[in-house]
Design a protein around this motif. Structure first.
Motif, short mmCIF file in Angstrom:
data_model
loop_
_atom_site.label_atom_id
_atom_site.label_comp_id
_atom_site.label_asym_id
_atom_site.label_seq_id
_atom_site.Cartn_x
_atom_site.Cartn_y
_atom_site.Cartn_z
N ALA A 218 0.83 -1.21 0.00
CA ALA A 218 0.00 0.00 0.00
C ALA A 218 0.87 1.27 0.00
O ALA A 218 1.84 1.35 -0.74
CB ALA A 218 -0.97 -0.02 1.18
N ALA A 219 0.50 2.24 0.85
CA ALA A 219 1.22 3.52 0.91
C ALA A 219 1.50 3.88 2.36
O ALA A 219 0.73 3.52 3.27
CB ALA A 219 0.40 4.62 0.25
N TRP A 220 2.59 4.58 2.57
CA TRP A 220 2.99 5.04 3.90
C TRP A 220 3.42 6.50 3.82
O TRP A 220 3.90 6.94 2.79
CB TRP A 220 4.14 4.18 4.45
CG TRP A 220 3.73 2.76 4.71
CD1 TRP A 220 3.79 1.72 3.82
CD2 TRP A 220 3.20 2.23 5.92
NE1 TRP A 220 3.33 0.58 4.41
CE2 TRP A 220 2.97 0.85 5.70
CE3 TRP A 220 2.91 2.77 7.19
CZ2 TRP A 220 2.44 0.02 6.68
CZ3 TRP A 220 2.40 1.95 8.16
CH2 TRP A 220 2.17 0.58 7.91
N PRO A 221 3.20 7.25 4.96
CA PRO A 221 2.67 6.85 6.25
C PRO A 221 1.18 6.52 6.17
O PRO A 221 0.56 6.65 5.11
CB PRO A 221 2.92 8.09 7.13
CG PRO A 221 2.88 9.23 6.16
CD PRO A 221 3.51 8.71 4.92
N GLU A 222 0.62 6.10 7.30
CA GLU A 222 -0.77 5.64 7.32
C GLU A 222 -1.72 6.69 6.77
O GLU A 222 -2.74 6.34 6.14
CB GLU A 222 -1.18 5.28 8.76
CG GLU A 222 -0.57 3.99 9.26
CD GLU A 222 -1.06 3.64 10.66
OE1 GLU A 222 -2.00 4.31 11.15
OE2 GLU A 222 -0.50 2.71 11.27
N GLU A 223 -1.42 7.94 7.00
CA GLU A 223 -2.31 9.00 6.50
C GLU A 223 -2.49 8.93 5.00
O GLU A 223 -3.54 9.33 4.47
CB GLU A 223 -1.76 10.38 6.90
CG GLU A 223 -1.86 10.70 8.38
CD GLU A 223 -0.67 10.22 9.18
OE1 GLU A 223 -0.55 10.62 10.36
OE2 GLU A 223 0.15 9.42 8.64
N MET A 224 -1.49 8.43 4.28
CA MET A 224 -1.58 8.36 2.83
C MET A 224 -2.43 7.19 2.35
O MET A 224 -2.55 6.96 1.15
CB MET A 224 -0.18 8.27 2.21
CG MET A 224 0.67 9.54 2.43
SD MET A 224 -0.16 11.07 1.95
CE MET A 224 -0.37 10.81 0.20
N ARG A 225 -3.04 6.49 3.28
CA ARG A 225 -4.03 5.47 2.92
C ARG A 225 -5.45 5.98 3.13
O ARG A 225 -6.39 5.21 3.23
CB ARG A 225 -3.78 4.19 3.71
CG ARG A 225 -2.46 3.53 3.35
CD ARG A 225 -2.43 2.07 3.70
NE ARG A 225 -2.54 1.82 5.13
CZ ARG A 225 -1.54 1.86 5.99
NH1 ARG A 225 -0.31 2.16 5.57
NH2 ARG A 225 -1.74 1.61 7.27
#
Length: 646
Positions: A218-225
């Motif tokens: 997926a994508a990081w940091p979590e906010e970018m999900r």
């Protein structure tokens, strides 16, 4: 610093809002007073150095065929394999490799490094260029570690050099897919003015993610999900729509498979800005080159750049450098410089002016084709260029959005011709930027071999040779994270169509000339801050006039009572000369101007016995009220600089 020690003592933070407490009112490495005093060097991390050049021979350019070995399986050298390696594999350049070459760069006269993006890419892809980010808070393991990046900036600062990071806040890598039934498919659907549904995050292999994401998913940091952080409009025309329309297609479209970020979504711009503030605080870097700035609205760009500058100022970096990549030529660059005002220091001059610089330096266009670009009212970006601090002068770069995708030195008549072009960059208004390998005249293989190269002149790969000369590239995908895992079915994408040989040659004629040019620029403020005047020329007692293509190009920089006269011969085959106008108020008939640089002498200081050695004085003459000096038989692609105040 406490923040740096804390961040590096643990894995990269999973969340930017809750796991990072950014510092404030802490003294970091200060900004320069004036960025016009800098000489920038743009390098692609993957293509510059792996720090192991001592294990490979220096390339002998006289015998290129000898540096094209057979593959381990016995297959002979094949140009399609060399081209495939350059376009679709990491070559193995690292941050540690750059550290090992700081001395080489400093001796060249470089004061600021601009690194291609270093943030973590998708591990299953070979996006060596760095513009397809999966993790905004970590360094790609194929380049090194966060500690390596911190060490690189620190080592540069110890030498008095600065570092710019290349950042992306308009799009991410292909970290998710659209639903399979959207028009055009899940990877690159057709553009819509609306918004497609979200499909699924992808895992480390590029397949739909099942379960909780790991660090490579997926994508990081979590906010970018946050799903609403993505525009989800598919891939459209990246040039469609008005530049000042915030909803134009070019501002909403994905970059092919790279996912456009919806910066208007609540929290999106803030979180991305926090990610890049983290990099400032962690690395102590000195500025950002901002990718694809044209593809965000004026308001989004103004807000992002403003908050970055304010954060940096709170760390003592009052002149943190922000330079925008604004594709679309002079008009687009001017609109963003005007709209962002003090929030954007400068724009990369990658449009029409880059082409004019190359053509004038090769003698293919008259001097005014380049110098008129500095005239307010005559050129669209003239008022910004005339300030000298609002544009980065570019001869070559990694993608050539205008013109053919070939380096300046690909087709020149003189081996050292690039030095004359760099003289134009260093001694005219602006902040000069030298692209890696220019000092070694990189330009691909010899003409007889180019017919075998796919997309020659049309593909970015031919702008991106690996200076360190790997024998083989890294293995594809996740396997390539191991630096010992190589793809032995391909040759390395080495310089001039070779493999296994590096070209860090400090005795090379272009390197020697550029080093001398840069040293002179550093020693004489007039060459950095002086007013600029293109000088008329006279040959055979004809009236003074601006010269046609192929004749000497002369201009003056004037600072108070000091005049520096710069003269280049853009002709790569024949000597050129003429009577060159100088300032009559500063130079009376009978006065003298002294040679302070001759690039031919700089390349051969002990054996030079030609015209105009350093220290020679030229008498100022007068004809019909015009003061001038006589320049005769300046050799091909050489540069002279004279001053009335040596």
């Amino acid at each position: 610093m406490t923040f740096v020690r804390d961040m590096l003592s643990r894995p990269r933070p999973p969340r930017i809002r809750h796991d990072v407490q950014l510092p404030r009112r802490v003294a970091y490495y200060p900004s320069p007073v004036d960025w016009r005093d800098e000489v920038i060097y743009f390098l692609m991390v993957d293509r510059f150095s792996d720090g192991q050049e001592d294990t490979r021979p220096l390339l002998d350019r006289r015998y290129l065929a000898a540096a094209r070995p057979a593959l381990p399986n016995g297959d002979p050298w094949r140009w399609d394999r060399w081209a495939l390696s350059g376009g679709e594999r990491f070559q193995g350049g690292t941050l540690r490799g750059i550290i090992s070459k700081l001395g080489y760069l400093q001796r060249l006269g470089i004061t600021t490094l601009w690194l291609s993006p270093v943030c973590k890419q998708r591990v299953h892809l070979d996006t060596y260029h760095g513009y397809a980010i999966q993790d905004f808070l970590d360094v790609d393991p194929r380049f090194g570690t966060r500690q390596d990046l911190v060490d690189l900036v620190s080592a540069a600062h110890e030498r008095g050099m600065r570092v710019l990071l290349d950042i992306v806040f308009q799009h991410t890598g292909p970290n998710w897919r659209y639903p399979p039934d959207v028009p055009g498919g899940a990877d690159m659907p057709r553009y819509t003015s609306g918004r497609y549904p979200f499909g699924s995050w992808v895992d480390a292999a590029g397949a739909p993610l099942v379960g909780i994401p790991d660090v490579n998913d997926a994508a990081w940091p979590e906010e970018m999900r946050t799903i609403d952080y993505y525009t989800r409009a598919g891939a459209g025309d990246l040039g469609a729509g008005a530049i000042d329309d915030p909803d134009a297609e070019h501002k909403r479209s994905d970059f092919f498979t790279l996912r456009d970020i919806n910066l208007d979504a609540p929290g999106a711009l803030t979180d991305l800005a926090l990610c890049y503030k983290y990099w400032i605080a962690l690395t102590d870097c000195d500025g950002f080159r901002i990718d694809t700035l044209k593809h965000v609205s004026f308001e989004q760009a103004r807000n992002f750049c403003g908050t970055i500058k304010e954060f940096a100022a709170n760390l003592g970096k009052a002149n943190f450098f922000l330079v925008g990549e604004v594709a679309g030529g002079d008009f687009a660059a001017t609109r963003y410089l005007d709209a962002l005002e003090r929030n954007l220091n400068a724009a990369l001059d990658i449009g029409e002016m880059r082409l004019a610089l190359g053509d004038v330096a090769k003698g293919l266009a008259p001097a005014r084709a380049y110098f008129d670009g500095f005239v307010p009212g005559l050129a669209i970006m003239g008022s910004h260029r005339n300030l000298g601090s609002r544009h980065i002068s570019i001869l070559d770069d990694h993608d050539h959005v205008f013109g053919t995708k070939l380096r300046f030195s690909t087709d020149v008549m003189s081996q050292h011709h690039a030095a004359a072009a760099v003289a134009l960059q260093l001694f005219t208004l602006g902040i000069p930027c030298i692209y890696y390998g220019t000092e070694q005249a990189l330009g691909g293989p010899e003409p007889s071999e180019r017919q075998w190269l796919p997309e020659w002149g049309r593909a970015d790969r031919y702008l991106r040779e690996a200076m360190f000369g790997p024998l083989h590239p890294r293995a594809s995908g996740r396997a390539g994270i191991d630096p010992q895992a190589l793809d032995t079915s391909l040759p390395g994408f080495g310089p001039f169509g070779t493999a296994g040989h590096h070209c860090f040659d400090e005795r090379f004629p272009v390197y020697l000339r550029i080093a001398a040019l840069a040293a002179l620029r550093a020693a004489f403020p007039v060459l950095r801050h002086g007013r600029q005047y293109l000088r008329p020329i006279s040959n055979f007692n004809q009236p003074f006039a601006f010269p046609p293509a192929g004749e000497i190009v002369a201009w003056s920089r004037i600072l108070d009572d000091e005049e520096a006269l710069c003269v280049i011969n853009p002709n790569g085959l024949a000597a050129r000369g003429g009577d060159v106008v100088v300032d009559a108020a500063l130079n009376r008939p009978g006065d003298t101007m002294t040679v302070i640089l001759n690039t031919a002498q700089a390349a051969d200081p002990d054996g030079y016995d030609g015209l105009y050695p350093k220290g020679r004085q030229l008498t100022v003459r007068e004809r019909n009220g015009t003061s001038y000096v006589e320049i005769r038989n300046l050799p091909p692609a050489e540069t002279l600089v004279l001053t009335n105040r040596p």
